[in-house]
Design a protein around this motif. Structure first.
Motif, short mmCIF file in Angstrom:
data_model
loop_
_atom_site.label_atom_id
_atom_site.label_comp_id
_atom_site.label_asym_id
_atom_site.label_seq_id
_atom_site.Cartn_x
_atom_site.Cartn_y
_atom_site.Cartn_z
N GLN A 114 -1.86 9.01 -3.23
CA GLN A 114 -2.03 8.97 -4.69
C GLN A 114 -2.77 10.21 -5.20
OE1 GLN A 114 -0.21 6.61 -6.25
NE2 GLN A 114 0.29 6.24 -4.12
N VAL A 115 -3.79 10.64 -4.46
CA VAL A 115 -4.55 11.84 -4.84
C VAL A 115 -3.62 13.06 -4.78
CG1 VAL A 115 -6.44 13.38 -4.15
CG2 VAL A 115 -6.78 10.90 -4.14
N VAL A 116 -2.83 13.15 -3.73
CA VAL A 116 -1.90 14.27 -3.56
C VAL A 116 -0.92 14.33 -4.74
CG1 VAL A 116 0.06 15.09 -2.16
CG2 VAL A 116 -2.09 14.41 -1.06
N LEU A 117 -0.35 13.19 -5.08
CA LEU A 117 0.59 13.15 -6.21
C LEU A 117 -0.09 13.58 -7.50
CD1 LEU A 117 2.44 9.80 -5.37
CD2 LEU A 117 3.39 12.12 -5.24
N GLY A 118 -1.33 13.16 -7.70
CA GLY A 118 -2.07 13.52 -8.91
C GLY A 118 -2.40 14.99 -8.98
N ARG A 119 -2.39 15.68 -7.86
CA ARG A 119 -2.72 17.10 -7.82
C ARG A 119 -1.49 17.99 -7.71
NH1 ARG A 119 -8.46 16.84 -4.61
NH2 ARG A 119 -9.55 16.04 -6.42
N GLY A 120 -0.34 17.41 -7.92
CA GLY A 120 0.88 18.21 -7.97
C GLY A 120 1.65 18.33 -6.68
N GLY A 121 1.18 17.69 -5.62
CA GLY A 121 1.91 17.73 -4.36
C GLY A 121 2.82 16.53 -4.24
N THR A 122 3.54 16.48 -3.16
CA THR A 122 4.34 15.30 -2.85
C THR A 122 3.87 14.78 -1.51
OG1 THR A 122 6.10 16.62 -1.85
CG2 THR A 122 6.38 16.02 -4.16
N ARG A 123 4.12 13.53 -1.26
CA ARG A 123 3.65 12.93 -0.03
C ARG A 123 4.83 12.58 0.85
NH1 ARG A 123 6.04 8.84 1.35
NH2 ARG A 123 6.67 7.30 -0.12
N ILE A 124 4.56 12.55 2.13
CA ILE A 124 5.53 12.08 3.11
C ILE A 124 4.74 11.24 4.10
CG2 ILE A 124 5.37 14.28 4.38
CD1 ILE A 124 8.25 13.81 5.34
N SER A 125 5.21 10.04 4.37
CA SER A 125 4.47 9.16 5.29
C SER A 125 4.66 9.65 6.72
CB SER A 125 4.97 7.72 5.16
OG SER A 125 6.27 7.60 5.72
N ALA A 126 3.81 9.16 7.60
CA ALA A 126 3.92 9.52 9.01
C ALA A 126 5.29 9.13 9.56
CB ALA A 126 2.80 8.83 9.80
N ARG A 127 5.77 7.97 9.17
CA ARG A 127 7.08 7.50 9.63
C ARG A 127 8.20 8.41 9.13
NH1 ARG A 127 11.11 4.22 7.78
NH2 ARG A 127 12.24 3.03 9.33
#
Length: 174
Positions: A114-127
């Motif tokens: 959620q923090v990453v998304l709020g700072r303009g990044g995108t997330r990818i889970s470990a899976r």
């Protein structure tokens, strides 16, 4: 990926090690071996994809440690300073990079996502990262098989030894 934007992938290293079965098993035997395996896997991934990979290891519980950044197999490997988690390091780097670059963060930590998304990044889970890495491995294998097949399809591979010797004699006379 946009043409003028570099792409970066930050890896929350211990989150990935503890999420991937192979690395988790290795870490039970030797954490150092698991770290090295993750670095090797991601080096191959970076080499094939062209994405800049930054692997971040928590060293926040290591007394007196300072941030340590190394180049290992072309990857950026970071050990955080005392009292700084991998999450905090990644967040700080995201703030510094701004929105001029494409940045993904590999972690299964929901709060960090959620923090990453709020700072303009995108997330990818470990899976999701594990699936992506496995797809890249398959692509690498197919590319190597094509290269081997191409080499076997060369003229030299199709001619018998007698004809090759005649060509070599002609080449030497020239």
């Amino acid at each position: 990926m946009a043409k003028n934007k570099k792409e970066y992938l930050f890896i929350d290293a211990y989150n990935i090690i503890n999420s991937w079965a192979k690395l988790k098993e290795l870490s039970r035997l030797s954490l150092d071996t698991a770290r090295n395996e993750l670095i090797e896997i991601m080096s191959e991934y970076q080499s094939f994809t062209g994405i800049n990979v930054i692997i971040v290891f928590d060293a926040h519980l290591v007394k007196g440690s300072n941030t340590k950044e190394e180049d290992v197999y072309g990857l950026s490997v970071v050990y955080t300073k005392e009292h700084e988690t991998a999450d905090r390091y990644i967040e700080r780097k995201l703030d510094q990079m701004g929105r001029n670059k494409i940045v993904r963060v590999a972690t299964s930590d929901w709060t960090e996502q959620q923090v990453v998304l709020g700072r303009g990044g995108t997330r990818i889970s470990a899976r999701e990262l594990e699936i992506e890495v496995n797809r890249v491995k398959i692509s690498i294998k197919k590319q190597k098989e094509k290269e081997v097949k191409y080499k076997k399809d060369s003229l030299g591979e199709r001619l018998n030894k007698e004809i090759l010797e005649k060509f070599e004699k002609i080449r030497r006379k020239s």
